[in-house]
Design a protein around this motif. Structure first.
Motif, PDB file in Angstrom:
ATOM      1  N   ALA A  14       0.845  -1.204   0.000  1.00 42.35           N
ATOM      2  CA  ALA A  14       0.000   0.000   0.000  1.00 42.35           C
ATOM      3  C   ALA A  14       0.877   1.249   0.000  1.00 42.35           C
ATOM      4  O   ALA A  14       0.713   2.154  -0.841  1.00 42.35           O
ATOM      5  CB  ALA A  14      -0.926  -0.005   1.216  1.00 42.35           C
ATOM      6  N   ASP A  33       9.323   3.250   7.896  1.00 45.04           N
ATOM      7  CA  ASP A  33       8.939   1.870   8.247  1.00 45.04           C
ATOM      8  C   ASP A  33       9.827   1.393   9.387  1.00 45.04           C
ATOM      9  O   ASP A  33      11.026   1.672   9.403  1.00 45.04           O
ATOM     10  CB  ASP A  33       9.066   0.936   7.040  1.00 45.04           C
ATOM     11  N   LYS A  34       9.212   0.663  10.294  1.00 42.83           N
ATOM     12  CA  LYS A  34       9.998   0.172  11.433  1.00 42.83           C
ATOM     13  C   LYS A  34      10.994  -0.900  11.007  1.00 42.83           C
ATOM     14  O   LYS A  34      11.976  -1.150  11.686  1.00 42.83           O
ATOM     15  CB  LYS A  34       9.073  -0.378  12.516  1.00 42.83           C
ATOM     16  N   ARG A  39      12.348  -7.209   4.188  1.00 46.59           N
ATOM     17  CA  ARG A  39      11.750  -7.798   5.383  1.00 46.59           C
ATOM     18  C   ARG A  39      10.652  -8.744   4.916  1.00 46.59           C
ATOM     19  O   ARG A  39      10.107  -8.606   3.841  1.00 46.59           O
ATOM     20  CB  ARG A  39      11.190  -6.723   6.326  1.00 46.59           C
ATOM     21  N   ALA A  44       0.710 -15.727   1.799  1.00 46.78           N
ATOM     22  CA  ALA A  44       0.902 -16.804   0.831  1.00 46.78           C
ATOM     23  C   ALA A  44       1.647 -16.277  -0.390  1.00 46.78           C
ATOM     24  O   ALA A  44       2.376 -16.999  -1.048  1.00 46.78           O
ATOM     25  CB  ALA A  44      -0.443 -17.386   0.416  1.00 46.78           C
ATOM     26  N   GLY A  45       1.423 -14.998  -0.694  1.00 51.02           N
ATOM     27  CA  GLY A  45       2.200 -14.350  -1.735  1.00 51.02           C
ATOM     28  C   GLY A  45       1.789 -14.676  -3.144  1.00 51.02           C
ATOM     29  O   GLY A  45       2.630 -15.007  -3.977  1.00 51.02           O
ATOM     30  N   TRP A  46       0.478 -14.598  -3.435  1.00 48.42           N
ATOM     31  CA  TRP A  46       0.136 -14.653  -4.853  1.00 48.42           C
ATOM     32  C   TRP A  46      -0.530 -13.364  -5.258  1.00 48.42           C
ATOM     33  O   TRP A  46      -1.237 -12.728  -4.493  1.00 48.42           O
ATOM     34  CB  TRP A  46      -0.664 -15.874  -5.253  1.00 48.42           C
ATOM     35  N   ARG A  98       7.200 -12.355  -0.494  1.00 45.81           N
ATOM     36  CA  ARG A  98       6.984 -10.989  -0.021  1.00 45.81           C
ATOM     37  C   ARG A  98       8.292 -10.280   0.339  1.00 45.81           C
ATOM     38  O   ARG A  98       8.392  -9.063   0.193  1.00 45.81           O
ATOM     39  CB  ARG A  98       6.033 -10.986   1.185  1.00 45.81           C
ATOM     40  N   LEU A 119       7.198   4.300  14.064  1.00 48.80           N
ATOM     41  CA  LEU A 119       6.437   5.487  14.454  1.00 48.80           C
ATOM     42  C   LEU A 119       6.184   5.383  15.953  1.00 48.80           C
ATOM     43  O   LEU A 119       5.579   4.427  16.421  1.00 48.80           O
ATOM     44  CB  LEU A 119       5.100   5.537  13.711  1.00 48.80           C
ATOM     45  N   PRO A 149       0.098   1.889  13.303  1.00 51.20           N
ATOM     46  CA  PRO A 149       0.199   2.792  14.463  1.00 51.20           C
ATOM     47  C   PRO A 149      -0.544   4.112  14.248  1.00 51.20           C
ATOM     48  O   PRO A 149      -1.014   4.710  15.213  1.00 51.20           O
ATOM     49  CB  PRO A 149       1.715   3.014  14.604  1.00 51.20           C
ATOM     50  N   ASP A 273      -4.297  -2.613   4.455  1.00 49.38           N
ATOM     51  CA  ASP A 273      -4.877  -3.327   5.600  1.00 49.38           C
ATOM     52  C   ASP A 273      -5.236  -2.363   6.729  1.00 49.38           C
ATOM     53  O   ASP A 273      -6.120  -2.665   7.534  1.00 49.38           O
ATOM     54  CB  ASP A 273      -3.869  -4.364   6.135  1.00 49.38           C
ATOM     55  N   GLY A 285      -5.275  -9.438   0.011  1.00 51.05           N
ATOM     56  CA  GLY A 285      -5.252  -8.024   0.369  1.00 51.05           C
ATOM     57  C   GLY A 285      -4.210  -7.225  -0.380  1.00 51.05           C
ATOM     58  O   GLY A 285      -4.151  -5.999  -0.263  1.00 51.05           O
ATOM     59  N   ILE A 286      -3.365  -7.903  -1.188  1.00 48.25           N
ATOM     60  CA  ILE A 286      -2.282  -7.163  -1.852  1.00 48.25           C
ATOM     61  C   ILE A 286      -2.863  -6.229  -2.916  1.00 48.25           C
ATOM     62  O   ILE A 286      -2.497  -5.050  -2.982  1.00 48.25           O
ATOM     63  CB  ILE A 286      -1.243  -8.129  -2.478  1.00 48.25           C
TER      64      ILE A 286
HETATM   65  C1  FAD Z   1      -1.242 -15.817   6.101  1.00 48.88           C
HETATM   66  C2  FAD Z   1      -1.635 -14.721   5.137  1.00 48.88           C
HETATM   67  C3  FAD Z   1      -1.652 -15.010   3.789  1.00 48.88           C
HETATM   68  C4  FAD Z   1      -1.993 -13.995   2.863  1.00 48.88           C
HETATM   69  N1  FAD Z   1      -1.926 -14.309   1.537  1.00 48.88           N
HETATM   70  C5  FAD Z   1      -2.227 -13.359   0.627  1.00 48.88           C
HETATM   71  C6  FAD Z   1      -2.089 -13.635  -0.762  1.00 48.88           C
HETATM   72  O1  FAD Z   1      -1.662 -14.702  -1.179  1.00 48.88           O
HETATM   73  N2  FAD Z   1      -2.444 -12.660  -1.633  1.00 48.88           N
HETATM   74  C7  FAD Z   1      -2.902 -11.458  -1.214  1.00 48.88           C
HETATM   75  O2  FAD Z   1      -3.251 -10.627  -2.068  1.00 48.88           O
HETATM   76  N3  FAD Z   1      -2.995 -11.163   0.101  1.00 48.88           N
HETATM   77  C8  FAD Z   1      -2.654 -12.070   1.035  1.00 48.88           C
HETATM   78  N4  FAD Z   1      -2.705 -11.761   2.365  1.00 48.88           N
HETATM   79  C9  FAD Z   1      -3.068 -10.387   2.772  1.00 48.88           C
HETATM   80  C10 FAD Z   1      -1.868  -9.445   2.545  1.00 48.88           C
HETATM   81  O3  FAD Z   1      -0.721  -9.986   3.167  1.00 48.88           O
HETATM   82  C11 FAD Z   1      -2.157  -8.043   3.118  1.00 48.88           C
HETATM   83  O4  FAD Z   1      -3.459  -7.657   2.779  1.00 48.88           O
HETATM   84  C12 FAD Z   1      -1.156  -7.019   2.577  1.00 48.88           C
HETATM   85  O5  FAD Z   1       0.143  -7.302   3.042  1.00 48.88           O
HETATM   86  C13 FAD Z   1      -1.539  -5.599   3.002  1.00 48.88           C
HETATM   87  O6  FAD Z   1      -0.531  -4.703   2.603  1.00 48.88           O
HETATM   88  P1  FAD Z   1      -0.262  -3.340   3.396  1.00 48.88           P
HETATM   89  O7  FAD Z   1       0.752  -2.589   2.626  1.00 48.88           O
HETATM   90  O8  FAD Z   1      -1.547  -2.685   3.721  1.00 48.88           O
HETATM   91  O9  FAD Z   1       0.345  -3.787   4.812  1.00 48.88           O
HETATM   92  P2  FAD Z   1       1.656  -4.623   5.151  1.00 48.88           P
HETATM   93  O10 FAD Z   1       2.078  -5.436   4.029  1.00 48.88           O
HETATM   94  O11 FAD Z   1       1.341  -5.299   6.446  1.00 48.88           O
HETATM   95  O12 FAD Z   1       2.769  -3.522   5.402  1.00 48.88           O
HETATM   96  C14 FAD Z   1       2.720  -2.696   6.534  1.00 48.88           C
HETATM   97  C15 FAD Z   1       4.089  -2.084   6.788  1.00 48.88           C
HETATM   98  O13 FAD Z   1       3.978  -1.195   7.903  1.00 48.88           O
HETATM   99  C16 FAD Z   1       5.118  -1.307   8.727  1.00 48.88           C
HETATM  100  N5  FAD Z   1       4.802  -0.907  10.107  1.00 48.88           N
HETATM  101  C17 FAD Z   1       3.986  -1.543  10.974  1.00 48.88           C
HETATM  102  N6  FAD Z   1       4.003  -0.913  12.163  1.00 48.88           N
HETATM  103  C18 FAD Z   1       4.845   0.135  12.033  1.00 48.88           C
HETATM  104  C19 FAD Z   1       5.293   1.163  12.922  1.00 48.88           C
HETATM  105  N7  FAD Z   1       4.902   1.203  14.213  1.00 48.88           N
HETATM  106  N8  FAD Z   1       6.139   2.101  12.471  1.00 48.88           N
HETATM  107  C20 FAD Z   1       6.565   2.066  11.172  1.00 48.88           C
HETATM  108  N9  FAD Z   1       6.200   1.105  10.297  1.00 48.88           N
HETATM  109  C21 FAD Z   1       5.346   0.160  10.718  1.00 48.88           C
HETATM  110  C22 FAD Z   1       5.477  -2.797   8.635  1.00 48.88           C
HETATM  111  O14 FAD Z   1       6.848  -3.010   8.943  1.00 48.88           O
HETATM  112  C23 FAD Z   1       5.152  -3.117   7.169  1.00 48.88           C
HETATM  113  O15 FAD Z   1       6.281  -2.994   6.337  1.00 48.88           O
HETATM  114  C24 FAD Z   1      -2.363 -12.724   3.308  1.00 48.88           C
HETATM  115  C25 FAD Z   1      -2.353 -12.436   4.671  1.00 48.88           C
HETATM  116  C26 FAD Z   1      -1.992 -13.423   5.577  1.00 48.88           C
HETATM  117  C27 FAD Z   1      -1.983 -13.097   7.049  1.00 48.88           C
END
Ligand code: FAD
Length: 374
Positions: A14, A33-34, A39, A44-46, A98, A119, A149, A273, A285-286
């Motif tokens: 995101a 990012d923390k 990282r 599952a990563g599709w 990922r 943060l 956060p 998310d 959720g990707i």
């Molecule tokens: C087991 C599992 C399997 C999944 N499989 C799939 C799949 O196959 N395909 C799919 O599309 N979706 C899948 N998802 C969902 C997907 O992983 C998430 O929807 C997606 O990662 C959301 O992206 P995001 O950028 O919103 O958040 P994230 O990817 O969670 O990134 C958030 C970032 O914020 C940073 N952060 C957190 N707290 C702080 C802080 N205090 N200070 C600074 N930085 C911070 C973290 O380090 C991280 O880098 C899966 C989820 C799970 C749990």
């Protein structure tokens, strides 16, 4: 004090997509990012081809030295029963890792980075926000995932103990060389096995020389036991023939359908998310994370920062158009409806039509929704 126009907290899909879309916008963008990248992220990563189009990803460049596993078909079924094979004869989805994918997106996004920096504090000063007593930003975008956060510190979520999150556990590991040839799971054909009530599913996915196994579902308090049962099922069916390393990793997140409404103060937006946007049926959720980042960036490019009090409302409206409305989950589900749901699921999951047209095309691949044209 360091200053910027837009601070994005979270460098996942995101956050990095939002920053990437804001490059050449004239806005000074910082991603905090923390974690230090690369990282990992429990996933599952599709990903679907729409993402590649939306982010203008150069497939050949990405695949050089990284895992990009084309999926041309799926095996789908209910846990405990035989599955149905659906073959598309062309790549309809891709398996990524990922740790590689997120790093790649972040590295090319063009923003200034503050990595390895969590943060810690966020408070308003006039029309700006002061972050960690060190950085002043006109707009803060919370992209910190489910436990974002920014959302925790300044947003108001009408959360209740009943709001269902998806709980998931997974493990991803490199298949030992001696076991690779005998591994029964084909890279091009992930296997998905649904819980009898269709409220979740387990998967076993081979991505190059890596295997990813997991289970995610709504409303399950004892997920570890269910995951262990799923592993036994895979072994009994001969789908899992090697030892898998522990520990398993767990994570939680909201699905769009039941994400509780969230209100942010002026000058704060939430994406990915953090905004609870994952697809309700598949839990993916990707793509919603990436699209929400692109939509937020697009809004800023159109409106600029001066209209920041109205930005959150406008963004919510755009999210509703793209992802549908969140809704309150009914407090109870009638027993008869549950029984019918189980019966119908058992029957539907044996039909090729349902597996291909509904489960895969609509729920997983979102083939009916064209890539976002921003
Ligand atoms: C087991 C599992 C399997 C999944 N499989 C799939 C799949 O196959 N395909 C799919 O599309 N979706 C899948 N998802 C969902 C997907 O992983 C998430 O929807 C997606 O990662 C959301 O992206 P995001 O950028 O919103 O958040 P994230 O990817 O969670 O990134 C958030 C970032 O914020 C940073 N952060 C957190 N707290 C702080 C802080 N205090 N200070 C600074 N930085 C911070 C973290 O380090 C991280 O880098 C899966 C989820 C799970 C749990």
């Amino acid at each position: 004090m360091h200053t910027c126009d837009v601070l994005i907290v979270g460098g996942g899909p995101a956050g990095s997509s939002c920053a990437w879309r804001l490059r050449e916008s004239g806005l000074r963008v910082v991603v905090l990012d923390k974690a230090v990248f690369p990282r990992d992220k429990v996933c599952a990563g599709w990903i679907t081809p729409a993402i590649i189009e939306e982010l203008k990803l150069d497939i050949a460049d990405y695949a050089a030295g990284r895992v990009l596993q084309p999926f041309t078909g799926f095996l789908t079924g209910l846990i405990g029963r035989p599955g149905v094979v659906t073959d598309y004869g062309r790549p309809v989805s891709y398996g990524i890792r990922r740790c590689e994918f997120d790093h790649y997106l972040l590295a090319r996004c063009g923003a200034e980075m503050r990595l390895g920096e969590p943060l810690k504090t966020l408070h308003p000063e006039g029309e700006a926000w002061i972050v960690n007593d060190a950085l002043k930003a006109r707009l803060v975008i919370g992209a910190g995932g489910h436990f974002c956060p920014v959302a925790r510190m300044v947003a108001q979520r009408s959360e209740t103990a009943d709001d269902p999150v998806v709980l998931a556990q997974e493990v991803e590991f490199e298949i030992p060389e001696r076991d690779r040839a005998a591994c029964p799971v084909a890279g091009e054909r992930p296997e998905l096995y649904f819980c009898p009530d269709l409220a979740g599913y387990g998967w076993i996915v081979r991505k190059g020389q890596h295997l990813n196994i997991g289970l995610g579902r709504e409303g399950e308090r004892n997920l570890s036991a269910q995951f262990e049962q799923f592993l036994i099922f895979l072994r009994d069916r001969g789908r899992l023939t090697i030892d898998i390393p522990k520990p398993f990793h767990g994570h939680a997140y909201y699905l769009r359908r039941y994400a509780p409404p969230v209100v942010t103060p002026p000058g704060v937006l939430l994406i990915g998310d953090a905004a609870g946007l994952a697809y309700p049926q598949s839990g993916e959720g990707i793509r919603p994370a990436i699209e929400s980042g692109l939509l937020a960036a697009q809004l800023l490019r159109e409106r600029g920062l001066d209209s920041s009090p109205d930005l959150a409302t406008e963004l919510q409206q755009r999210f509703e158009v793209r992802f549908g409305r969140g809704a309150k989950r009914p407090k109870w589900t009638p027993t008869l409806a549950n029984v019918l749901r189980h019966r119908a699921a058992g029957w539907l999951m044996q039909t090729r039509w349902f597996n291909r047209r509904v489960l895969l095309d609509r729920w997983f691949l979102h083939a009916h929704q064209a890539a976002l044209g921003t």
